[in-house]
Design a protein around this motif. Structure first.
Motif, PDB file in Angstrom:
ATOM      1  N   LEU A   1       1.644   5.019  -0.593  1.00  0.00           N
ATOM      2  CA  LEU A   1       1.041   5.012   0.748  1.00  0.00           C
ATOM      3  C   LEU A   1       1.933   4.313   1.770  1.00  0.00           C
ATOM      4  O   LEU A   1       1.993   4.707   2.933  1.00  0.00           O
ATOM      5  N   ALA A   2       2.635   3.287   1.321  1.00  0.00           N
ATOM      6  CA  ALA A   2       3.444   2.481   2.248  1.00  0.00           C
ATOM      7  C   ALA A   2       4.504   3.306   2.968  1.00  0.00           C
ATOM      8  O   ALA A   2       4.846   3.018   4.114  1.00  0.00           O
ATOM      9  N   PHE A   3       5.027   4.330   2.301  1.00  0.00           N
ATOM     10  CA  PHE A   3       6.078   5.136   2.930  1.00  0.00           C
ATOM     11  C   PHE A   3       5.520   5.973   4.077  1.00  0.00           C
ATOM     12  O   PHE A   3       6.258   6.386   4.977  1.00  0.00           O
ATOM     13  N   ARG A   4       4.222   6.210   4.073  1.00  0.00           N
ATOM     14  CA  ARG A   4       3.559   6.917   5.180  1.00  0.00           C
ATOM     15  C   ARG A   4       3.237   5.978   6.335  1.00  0.00           C
ATOM     16  O   ARG A   4       3.373   6.328   7.503  1.00  0.00           O
ATOM     17  N   GLU A   5       2.775   4.776   5.997  1.00  0.00           N
ATOM     18  CA  GLU A   5       2.150   3.917   7.010  1.00  0.00           C
ATOM     19  C   GLU A   5       3.013   2.757   7.519  1.00  0.00           C
ATOM     20  O   GLU A   5       2.922   2.379   8.683  1.00  0.00           O
TER      21      GLU A   5
ATOM     22  N   GLY B   1      -5.486  -2.679   2.067  1.00  0.00           N
ATOM     23  CA  GLY B   1      -4.843  -2.038   0.926  1.00  0.00           C
ATOM     24  C   GLY B   1      -4.414  -3.087  -0.084  1.00  0.00           C
ATOM     25  O   GLY B   1      -4.782  -4.251   0.030  1.00  0.00           O
ATOM     26  N   ASN B   2      -3.633  -2.676  -1.054  1.00  0.00           N
ATOM     27  CA  ASN B   2      -3.236  -3.575  -2.136  1.00  0.00           C
ATOM     28  C   ASN B   2      -1.833  -4.139  -1.951  1.00  0.00           C
ATOM     29  O   ASN B   2      -1.005  -3.570  -1.229  1.00  0.00           O
TER      30      ASN B   2
ATOM     31  N   HIS C   1      -1.140  -2.943  -8.038  1.00  0.00           N
ATOM     32  CA  HIS C   1      -0.600  -1.626  -7.713  1.00  0.00           C
ATOM     33  C   HIS C   1       0.106  -1.090  -8.956  1.00  0.00           C
ATOM     34  O   HIS C   1       0.484  -1.853  -9.848  1.00  0.00           O
ATOM     35  N   TYR C   2       0.286   0.226  -9.021  1.00  0.00           N
ATOM     36  CA  TYR C   2       0.904   0.867 -10.191  1.00  0.00           C
ATOM     37  C   TYR C   2       2.243   0.242 -10.565  1.00  0.00           C
ATOM     38  O   TYR C   2       2.568   0.091 -11.737  1.00  0.00           O
ATOM     39  N   ARG C   3       3.041  -0.111  -9.577  1.00  0.00           N
ATOM     40  CA  ARG C   3       4.356  -0.704  -9.828  1.00  0.00           C
ATOM     41  C   ARG C   3       4.465  -2.086  -9.202  1.00  0.00           C
ATOM     42  O   ARG C   3       5.553  -2.545  -8.869  1.00  0.00           O
ATOM     43  N   GLU C   4       3.303  -2.728  -9.031  1.00  0.00           N
ATOM     44  CA  GLU C   4       3.241  -4.077  -8.441  1.00  0.00           C
ATOM     45  C   GLU C   4       3.951  -4.125  -7.085  1.00  0.00           C
ATOM     46  O   GLU C   4       4.644  -5.087  -6.758  1.00  0.00           O
ATOM     47  N   PHE C   5       3.742  -3.074  -6.282  1.00  0.00           N
ATOM     48  CA  PHE C   5       4.360  -3.078  -4.955  1.00  0.00           C
ATOM     49  C   PHE C   5       3.589  -2.158  -4.028  1.00  0.00           C
ATOM     50  O   PHE C   5       4.029  -1.057  -3.681  1.00  0.00           O
ATOM     51  N   GLY C   6       2.420  -2.618  -3.598  1.00  0.00           N
ATOM     52  CA  GLY C   6       1.581  -1.856  -2.698  1.00  0.00           C
ATOM     53  C   GLY C   6       1.953  -2.073  -1.239  1.00  0.00           C
ATOM     54  O   GLY C   6       2.939  -2.736  -0.903  1.00  0.00           O
ATOM     55  N   LEU C   7       1.120  -1.530  -0.364  1.00  0.00           N
ATOM     56  CA  LEU C   7       1.369  -1.549   1.078  1.00  0.00           C
ATOM     57  C   LEU C   7       1.574  -2.967   1.621  1.00  0.00           C
ATOM     58  O   LEU C   7       2.450  -3.213   2.455  1.00  0.00           O
TER      59      LEU C   7
ATOM     60  N   VAL D   1     -14.498  -7.616  -2.571  1.00  0.00           N
ATOM     61  CA  VAL D   1     -13.247  -7.012  -2.131  1.00  0.00           C
ATOM     62  C   VAL D   1     -12.192  -7.428  -3.148  1.00  0.00           C
ATOM     63  O   VAL D   1     -12.396  -8.351  -3.938  1.00  0.00           O
ATOM     64  N   TYR D   2     -11.064  -6.724  -3.135  1.00  0.00           N
ATOM     65  CA  TYR D   2     -10.019  -6.954  -4.131  1.00  0.00           C
ATOM     66  C   TYR D   2      -8.779  -7.492  -3.424  1.00  0.00           C
ATOM     67  O   TYR D   2      -8.146  -6.786  -2.634  1.00  0.00           O
ATOM     68  N   VAL D   3      -8.477  -8.755  -3.698  1.00  0.00           N
ATOM     69  CA  VAL D   3      -7.416  -9.481  -2.993  1.00  0.00           C
ATOM     70  C   VAL D   3      -6.174  -9.557  -3.869  1.00  0.00           C
ATOM     71  O   VAL D   3      -6.269  -9.876  -5.065  1.00  0.00           O
ATOM     72  N   SER D   4      -5.014  -9.262  -3.293  1.00  0.00           N
ATOM     73  CA  SER D   4      -3.763  -9.453  -4.029  1.00  0.00           C
ATOM     74  C   SER D   4      -2.665  -9.932  -3.087  1.00  0.00           C
ATOM     75  O   SER D   4      -2.732  -9.739  -1.870  1.00  0.00           O
ATOM     76  N   VAL D   5      -1.672 -10.563  -3.675  1.00  0.00           N
ATOM     77  CA  VAL D   5      -0.542 -11.097  -2.924  1.00  0.00           C
ATOM     78  C   VAL D   5       0.278  -9.952  -2.345  1.00  0.00           C
ATOM     79  O   VAL D   5       0.570  -8.970  -3.030  1.00  0.00           O
ATOM     80  N   GLY D   6       0.621 -10.092  -1.064  1.00  0.00           N
ATOM     81  CA  GLY D   6       1.568  -9.163  -0.455  1.00  0.00           C
ATOM     82  C   GLY D   6       2.960  -9.772  -0.458  1.00  0.00           C
ATOM     83  O   GLY D   6       3.892  -9.251  -1.057  1.00  0.00           O
ATOM     84  N   HIS D   7       3.085 -10.928   0.175  1.00  0.00           N
ATOM     85  CA  HIS D   7       4.395 -11.581   0.292  1.00  0.00           C
ATOM     86  C   HIS D   7       4.188 -12.989   0.840  1.00  0.00           C
ATOM     87  O   HIS D   7       3.313 -13.225   1.678  1.00  0.00           O
ATOM     88  N   LYS D   8       4.982 -13.918   0.343  1.00  0.00           N
ATOM     89  CA  LYS D   8       5.051 -15.294   0.879  1.00  0.00           C
ATOM     90  C   LYS D   8       3.713 -16.021   0.891  1.00  0.00           C
ATOM     91  O   LYS D   8       3.409 -16.755   1.841  1.00  0.00           O
ATOM     92  N   ILE D   9       2.913 -15.815  -0.165  1.00  0.00           N
ATOM     93  CA  ILE D   9       1.648 -16.534  -0.295  1.00  0.00           C
ATOM     94  C   ILE D   9       1.218 -16.464  -1.757  1.00  0.00           C
ATOM     95  O   ILE D   9       1.461 -15.464  -2.430  1.00  0.00           O
ATOM     96  N   GLY D  10       0.621 -17.554  -2.255  1.00  0.00           N
ATOM     97  CA  GLY D  10       0.113 -17.558  -3.619  1.00  0.00           C
ATOM     98  C   GLY D  10      -1.250 -16.897  -3.691  1.00  0.00           C
ATOM     99  O   GLY D  10      -1.978 -16.823  -2.690  1.00  0.00           O
TER     100      GLY D  10
END
Length: 252
Positions: free
Chosen positions: A92-96, A123-124, A128-134, A203-212
């Motif tokens: 999805l990230a490549f679209r948005e 989003g996640n 994610h399938y490859r641990e790298f969502g939006l 809701v389902y919370v996951s790390v994006g970047h620069k946060i635990g």
């Protein structure tokens, strides 16, 4: 847009995700993240895309920035965009992402003092399938701390919407309660959070970047007046309103 994607494109995107995945920081990096009350956090962002019903190409890309902890809107940017990349599950990230990055760049250029210190993504992240969502994609490319908050469970890496999952949800007694989303490997990829006392649906919370992860969960809960954290809720509401005003004949 409806034609199946080429194998070359999928391989190219998988390769790019793997490269960028190595740049994700899964720990707290900012001083405000280490404070129990998030002292020093003043601006939280939210992003979302809304579509006209039946149109998978034209969308409203939305960025909002809210004050923290008041959660009042300080800035909003609604922009109609034409998506060029096909929708493929897990990519999805490549679209948005390109349009969300553009919104952040416009803000940085025009009102840098209102740049968010963290961005909530509808989003996640690592969940994610490859641990790298939006949320990871946007975080790495923007350099900003990002949190992924999904409304629906992505069934991935051995996490399923089964009886056990439903019983774990039922055990969430109050707003702020959570349980880990543990992959088959044993790695915790995110947490299911009862974000509000008013809503028993998590809701389902996951790390994006620069946060635990624990910080991301606490911050998400602190930004919830309802089930969905306010930055994402405002981005969703305002993008839908933009479409209603500018495309009144179309159902959204």
């Amino acid at each position: 847009m409806s034609a199946p994607p080429s194998e070359d494109l999928v391989q190219q995107w998988e390769s790019e995700q793997a490269r960028l995945r190595g740049l994700v920081v899964e720990q707290d990096t900012e001083q405000w993240q280490k404070n129990p009350d998030f002292l020093g956090l003043e601006r939280v962002g939210g992003v979302d895309l809304s579509f006209i019903k039946g149109d998978e190409v034209n969308a409203c890309a939305q960025l909002v920035v809210l004050s923290y902890p008041q959660l009042e809107v300080l800035y909003e940017d609604s922009q109609m965009v034409a998506l060029t990349a096909p929708y493929i599950a897990g990519f999805l990230a490549f679209r948005e992402t390109p349009f969300l990055l553009e919104a952040l760049k416009r803000l940085e250029k025009n009102k840098p003092e209102l740049m968010p210190q963290v961005v909530f993504v509808d989003g996640n992240g690592l969940f994610h399938y490859r641990e790298f969502g939006l949320a990871c994609h946007l975080g790495v490319l923007s350099g900003l701390p990002c949190v992924g908050v999904a409304k629906n469970l992505l069934q991935v890496e051995g996490v399923y919407k089964n009886e056990e999952h439903q019983s774990q949800i039922a055990a969430l007694q109050k707003g702020g309660d959570s349980f880990p989303l543990t992959a088959s490997s044993g790695k915790v990829l995110g947490k299911a959070l009862r974000s509000s006392q008013k809503s028993s649906k998590p809701v389902y919370v996951s790390v994006g970047h620069k946060i635990g992860l624990d910080t991301a969960v606490r911050l998400t809960h602190s930004c919830c007046r309802y089930r969905v954290p306010e930055p994402i809720r405002q981005a969703d509401c305002r993008s839908r309103e933009y479409l209603r005003v500018h495309f009144p004949a179309a159902e959204t």
